[in-house]
Design an enzyme around this catalytic site. Structure first.
Site, PDB file in Angstrom:
ATOM      1  N   HIS A  47       2.607   2.180   9.609  1.00  0.00           N
ATOM      2  CA  HIS A  47       1.354   1.440   9.730  1.00  0.00           C
ATOM      3  C   HIS A  47       0.776   1.587  11.137  1.00  0.00           C
ATOM      4  CE1 HIS A  47      -1.402  -1.621   8.172  1.00  0.00           C
ATOM      5  NE2 HIS A  47      -1.391  -2.147   9.391  1.00  0.00           N
ATOM      6  N   SER A 103      -6.257  -1.372   8.520  1.00  0.00           N
ATOM      7  CA  SER A 103      -5.465  -2.575   8.322  1.00  0.00           C
ATOM      8  C   SER A 103      -6.370  -3.747   7.931  1.00  0.00           C
ATOM      9  CB  SER A 103      -4.647  -2.866   9.585  1.00  0.00           C
ATOM     10  OG  SER A 103      -3.626  -3.803   9.309  1.00  0.00           O
ATOM     11  N   ASP A 112       4.820   2.869   5.508  1.00  0.00           N
ATOM     12  CA  ASP A 112       4.147   1.576   5.654  1.00  0.00           C
ATOM     13  C   ASP A 112       4.599   0.637   4.537  1.00  0.00           C
ATOM     14  OD1 ASP A 112       2.373  -0.508   6.129  1.00  0.00           O
ATOM     15  OD2 ASP A 112       0.569   0.724   5.994  1.00  0.00           O
TER      16      ASP A 112
END
Length: 349
Positions: free
Chosen positions: A318, A178, A288
């Site tokens: 995610h 991320s 995601d």
């Protein structure tokens, strides 16, 4: 001499004892972070911070080491204990959290990285970097580069510490998930922008590749996955509203989501073809909101002639590898670890 030490992982988390004194909340992300009108920042401990302790069956030892006491940058190391008489590659890892939350001591990262170190047969150096909005970008990038320079000095010193004696400094990888993957990419591009003389200053470190897990990118124009991806809480840890808020808090004042730190393929961003980039692996989640951006990024690297490979993990969202405990997520996490191991082994051969 640098030695392992115990660090209070919550030293940099100032809790709000009386929120009323700070005025109204102007930014709030899912209870993870609240920013008040007077600039006060509150980060409730939704995810617990844990010590370096690990179960024996994991086959990994862990310890915390200070990198820069003035900025409170530190790292948590993970060293597999079942590899005898073998120098192991080292993975420099940056945790996620939208640049605004997260810690190398979060329990979910502690377990994930311990398992990855053992599974992939590598030492992991998990960096605890400065957070926005108190420290907006490029602070996290600077911390990442400083961590690499610290690592270089450890390699040059020839110290035989509990972790470095097992480390092969000629096999270094930069990784993250991320926002941490965004940091890993921007640290890699900074190194790739150096002249040959400047890059020689990193020796004896030899960087072999970059591993980006669900890299946190954005842009002003919405992608299809951002507009139409269903986001039930159990399938993905990132919503579009949270993504926009993280970027508002992290980017420098006066910029928007087409800034090159947010959107690496936007007009005016760094010319990828001119960069010396390391081979890159991108891990993408099918559910995601970042899926399309991640695929677009891989396509841009490929068109620029860079070595890039990607894997799409079906049915998961995610941060599934650290935040979801479903059977499907566990299966996909095992697959991801196997893919990371193969990427590392191929480039260390």
């Amino acid at each position: 001499m640098v030695t392992a030490m115990t660090i209070d992982p919550c030293l940099n988390l100032e809790m709000c004892r009386d929120p009323n004194q700070h005025g109204a909340v102007v930014e709030d992300i899912q209870g993870l972070i609240r920013v008040y009108k007077d600039g006060y920042v509150d980060r409730p401990q939704i995810v617990p911070c844990v010590s370096t302790a690990l179960a024996l069956e994991l086959g990994v030892t862990s310890g915390d080491i200070v990198i820069d006491k003035f900025t409170n940058i530190w790292a948590r190391f993970y060293v597999p204990i079942n590899f005898h008489n073998t120098k192991l590659p080292l993975l420099v890892y940056f945790h996620g959290g939208g640049f605004c939350v997260g810690s190398a001591a979060w329990s979910c990262y502690h377990m994930f990285l311990a398992r990855l170190a053992n599974r992939a047969g590598c030492i992991i150096m998990s960096i605890n970097y400065r957070l926005a909005p108190e420290n907006p970008l490029p602070a996290a990038y600077e911390d990442g580069f400083k961590a690499l320079m610290w690592l270089k000095h450890q390699a040059q010193s020839g110290a035989m510490d509990w972790w470095s004696r097992k480390c092969n400094f000629s096999n270094i990888f930069i990784a993250g998930d991320s926002a941490g993957a965004n940091i890993a990419y921007n640290v890699a591009t900074r190194i790739g922008s150096l002249s040959e003389r400047e890059s020689a200053a990193l020796k004896p470190l030899n960087l072999k590749g970059t591993i980006l897990i669900q890299p946190f990118f954005g842009g002003e124009a919405r992608t299809c996955s951002e507009k139409y991806m269903l986001q039930p809480a159990k399938s993905s840890a990132l919503t579009l509203a949270a993504s926009d808020t993280y970027w508002r808090l992290a980017l420098p004042c006066g910029t928007n989501r087409d800034h090159q730190w947010c959107n690496p393929v936007a007009k005016g961003s760094i010319n990828l073809a001119e960069l010396r980039l390391f081979p890159t692996m991108v891990c993408i989640s099918e559910m995601d909101i970042l899926k399309d951006r991640n695929l677009e990024f891989c396509g841009a690297l490929d068109r620029a002639g860079k070595k890039v490979e990607h894997v799409v993990y079906k049915g998961v969202g995610h941060a599934f590898q650290v935040l979801s405990k479903s059977q499907l997520s566990q299966t996909r996490t095992h697959e991801m670890m196997s893919h990371i191991k193969a990427f590392i082994c191929h480039r260390c051969a």
